[in-house]
Design a protein around this motif. Sequence first.
Motif, PDB file in Angstrom:
ATOM      1  N   TYR A 123       0.880  -1.248   0.224  1.00  0.00           N
ATOM      2  CA  TYR A 123       0.086   0.021  -0.090  1.00  0.00           C
ATOM      3  C   TYR A 123       0.949   1.234  -0.021  1.00  0.00           C
ATOM      4  N   ARG A 154      -4.328   5.971   8.234  1.00  0.00           N
ATOM      5  CA  ARG A 154      -5.556   5.648   7.268  1.00  0.00           C
ATOM      6  C   ARG A 154      -5.046   4.755   6.335  1.00  0.00           C
ATOM      7  N   LYS A 161      -3.069   2.338   6.276  1.00  0.00           N
ATOM      8  CA  LYS A 161      -2.807   1.036   7.107  1.00  0.00           C
ATOM      9  C   LYS A 161      -4.010   0.371   7.025  1.00  0.00           C
ATOM     10  N   GLU A 162      -5.075   1.000   7.597  1.00  0.00           N
ATOM     11  CA  GLU A 162      -6.236   0.485   8.044  1.00  0.00           C
ATOM     12  C   GLU A 162      -6.963   0.189   6.612  1.00  0.00           C
ATOM     13  N   SER A 163      -6.843   0.747   5.662  1.00  0.00           N
ATOM     14  CA  SER A 163      -7.496   0.219   4.422  1.00  0.00           C
ATOM     15  C   SER A 163      -6.869  -0.744   3.863  1.00  0.00           C
ATOM     16  N   GLU A 197      -5.326  -3.118   5.594  1.00  0.00           N
ATOM     17  CA  GLU A 197      -5.751  -4.363   6.495  1.00  0.00           C
ATOM     18  C   GLU A 197      -7.192  -4.768   6.147  1.00  0.00           C
ATOM     19  N   LYS A 198      -8.312  -4.252   5.548  1.00  0.00           N
ATOM     20  CA  LYS A 198      -9.322  -4.490   5.026  1.00  0.00           C
ATOM     21  C   LYS A 198      -9.287  -5.151   3.766  1.00  0.00           C
ATOM     22  N   GLN A 199      -8.182  -4.831   2.898  1.00  0.00           N
ATOM     23  CA  GLN A 199      -7.991  -5.494   1.544  1.00  0.00           C
ATOM     24  C   GLN A 199      -7.280  -6.752   1.890  1.00  0.00           C
ATOM     25  N   ASN A 216      -7.589  -8.695   4.760  1.00  0.00           N
ATOM     26  CA  ASN A 216      -8.541  -9.604   5.330  1.00  0.00           C
ATOM     27  C   ASN A 216      -9.385 -10.478   4.287  1.00  0.00           C
ATOM     28  N   ALA A 217     -10.066  -9.403   3.182  1.00  0.00           N
ATOM     29  CA  ALA A 217     -10.878  -9.977   2.100  1.00  0.00           C
ATOM     30  C   ALA A 217     -10.069 -10.691   1.271  1.00  0.00           C
TER      31      ALA A 217
END
Length: 291
Positions: free
Chosen positions: A112, A221, A223-225, A227-229, A231-232
């Motif tokens: 990222y 911000r 990093k959080e985005s 992390e969602k990617q 996990n998916a």
Amino acid sequence: MSLTLIPFGLETSTNNLVDVAEVENGKKCGCICPSCSTPLIAKQGNEKAWHFSHSSKGVKDKTKDECAYNFYLSLRLMARQVISGNLTIALPEYKKTLAKKTSSGKYAEVPYLITPPSEITLLDVKVESIFHGHHVDIVGNISGYDFCIYFTHPDRTVPYELEWIRDSKSGIIEIKLDALHKVFLDNRKKDGLEPFKNLFLEFLRTDLKSKRWISHPRFQRAKESAEKQLNAMALRMVFEHKKSESKTEEKKIPSAKKELPHHRCAKCSTAWSVKQGYICPKCFTVCRTSH
């Protein structure tokens, strides 16, 4: 040129740091050591790189402290003098990668980008300031965000505490000064020497390899985005793995053989393959129908 030789002297008439190329040769340079106040001699020879050296005769009473002056310390002292007001500086891209091991044993990875390469102008620059309780080299402001620069070299590393600051309103970057020693030496080999303070400012403005992001306002911000990617992606990988395993198991199960058409005798109920003809192998009755 040794890192312990002196590239800059403090000109007594102006109280400014000066390059050895900006003064007269020898004792007429009118400079003292910025660290210990010992009078300096400008060495502008033809064989070695130009530099200052401590005068060794009749100066004992003028030396205030034991000298710990070196090339990198001189750069940081020079920064006090040449950096003020605003500072334009090129910044490298800042990217990271998140990874996790899935239940299938494989790793999912998501790179990222936090910020692309850019050039910014810091306003209200302060040299040798305090940032989050730590002494740093430069602090400035850009669009309402605080921005900190910390110079490092072989004898100076980024404080551990600065490495872990994550603030959505400030950024921190490390600038390694190591490469400037070669810049200094290469400049000394040229005709028409460029004042090193100009080279120093150009280095700050254009060099990218020597810069490293420690913290950026958008880091958390981004990093959080990511992390969602991640996990998916991990869920998809697990699903695909289970799907693949299911297909493999299906291939292992033998399929039932397709039953060939057959005749059945109306008289004795005997069944036989159509390949054996129309006559019942038991009672020899002719059969014209198949099942």
